[in-house]
Scaffold this motif. Sequence first.
Motif, mmCIF file in Angstrom:
data_model
loop_
_atom_site.group_PDB
_atom_site.id
_atom_site.type_symbol
_atom_site.label_atom_id
_atom_site.label_comp_id
_atom_site.label_asym_id
_atom_site.label_seq_id
_atom_site.Cartn_x
_atom_site.Cartn_y
_atom_site.Cartn_z
ATOM 1 N N PRO A 34 26.510 -14.670 -1.534
ATOM 2 C CA PRO A 34 27.238 -13.927 -0.659
ATOM 3 C C PRO A 34 28.476 -14.324 -0.399
ATOM 4 C CG PRO A 34 24.856 -15.862 -0.417
ATOM 5 C CD PRO A 34 25.217 -15.926 -1.386
ATOM 6 N N SER A 35 29.438 -13.502 0.511
ATOM 7 C CA SER A 35 30.338 -13.802 0.625
ATOM 8 C C SER A 35 30.716 -14.049 2.436
ATOM 9 C CB SER A 35 31.747 -11.717 0.204
ATOM 10 O OG SER A 35 32.730 -12.402 1.052
ATOM 11 N N ILE A 36 32.292 -14.606 2.628
ATOM 12 C CA ILE A 36 32.179 -14.864 3.419
ATOM 13 C C ILE A 36 32.886 -14.227 4.142
ATOM 14 C CG2 ILE A 36 33.967 -16.500 2.884
ATOM 15 C CD1 ILE A 36 33.752 -18.687 4.874
ATOM 16 N N ILE A 37 33.452 -13.171 3.610
ATOM 17 C CA ILE A 37 34.051 -11.975 4.953
ATOM 18 C C ILE A 37 33.511 -11.873 5.999
ATOM 19 C CG2 ILE A 37 35.404 -9.869 4.594
ATOM 20 C CD1 ILE A 37 37.160 -12.902 3.153
ATOM 21 N N GLY A 38 33.837 -11.067 6.533
ATOM 22 C CA GLY A 38 32.919 -10.340 7.025
ATOM 23 C C GLY A 38 33.188 -11.567 9.008
ATOM 24 N N LYS A 39 32.388 -10.929 10.341
ATOM 25 C CA LYS A 39 32.424 -11.457 11.550
ATOM 26 C C LYS A 39 31.223 -12.056 11.972
ATOM 27 C CE LYS A 39 33.927 -9.695 15.939
ATOM 28 N NZ LYS A 39 34.697 -8.816 16.770
ATOM 29 N N TRP A 40 31.224 -13.709 11.904
ATOM 30 C CA TRP A 40 30.368 -14.335 12.043
ATOM 31 C C TRP A 40 29.912 -15.154 14.076
ATOM 32 C CZ3 TRP A 40 26.755 -15.594 8.595
ATOM 33 C CH2 TRP A 40 27.895 -14.837 6.875
#
Length: 142
Positions: A34-40
């Motif tokens: 899984p990628s850490i890229i994105g909104k959390w």
Amino acid sequence: MKTNLRNWFLFSLLAVFSFSLASCGSDDEVTNTPSIIGKWQIEKINVNGMEIPQMGTAATLEFKKDGKVYAENFNFPGLNIFKQPVEYKYNDKDGTISLASINGKILKLTETELQFEGTMPILGGDVKAIIACKRVTTATTK
């Protein structure tokens, strides 16, 4: 004699075929990390064993492909660690991450959950923080 030679040939062929199938194990499969890229969305921050309550709207961290993370609504008392934008470094091989003044390690990264821990300087000393998030959006192009 022809029968023995034919049986030996068929047995040899079967053995070679069996070994070639055995070499196609599950360890040859490519796994998607899984990628850490994105909104959390931050669900909780725990500092030195104590949960820090959010004030107001839920805080988010958005990790971009350009190596920057943007924080929105980061309203945790005493945790003014984010100035816009903050550079981050993430090593997906060993799970280390650094952002703002936090240096740590990813504890959990799935398609929907992110949890990392690290140390950060607060009031002249280092404290241990654990930040738990859930994914809001996937990767962006920035």
